[in-house]
Design a protein around this motif. Sequence first.
Motif, PDB file in Angstrom:
ATOM      1  N   TRP A 195      -2.466 -16.841  10.146  1.00 12.05           N
ATOM      2  CA  TRP A 195      -3.817 -16.963  10.288  1.00 12.05           C
ATOM      3  C   TRP A 195      -4.179 -18.311  11.384  1.00 12.05           C
ATOM      4  CZ3 TRP A 195      -6.838 -21.353   9.090  1.00 12.05           C
ATOM      5  CH2 TRP A 195      -8.372 -21.124   9.109  1.00 12.05           C
ATOM      6  N   ARG A 244      -3.430 -17.727  14.940  1.00 17.62           N
ATOM      7  CA  ARG A 244      -4.619 -16.871  15.661  1.00 17.62           C
ATOM      8  C   ARG A 244      -5.618 -17.764  15.776  1.00 17.62           C
ATOM      9  NH1 ARG A 244      -6.256 -13.274  18.596  1.00 17.62           N
ATOM     10  NH2 ARG A 244      -7.940 -11.745  17.676  1.00 17.62           N
ATOM     11  N   GLN A 245      -6.083 -18.561  14.726  1.00  6.80           N
ATOM     12  CA  GLN A 245      -7.192 -19.447  14.973  1.00  6.80           C
ATOM     13  C   GLN A 245      -7.127 -20.384  16.413  1.00  6.80           C
ATOM     14  OE1 GLN A 245     -10.073 -19.163  13.359  1.00  6.80           O
ATOM     15  NE2 GLN A 245      -9.024 -17.406  12.678  1.00  6.80           N
TER      16      GLN A 245
END
Length: 59
Positions: A35, A38-39
Amino acid sequence: MTDPSEAVQSDEQIRSRTMTLLIAGHDTTTGALTWALRQVELPLVFAADGVERHVIPHP
């Protein structure tokens, strides 16, 4: 309260619980890192209200 007879665990119980902790921890860490990366990858844009937001590109 725990039963005093359950206070001592066998080596097999300790090993089983340790493996569960390691596997669960590994899975959680993998999800969090995926996560986060990806951010970081998503581009930031300024919206009309002046707030930075991530833009998710369409495939």
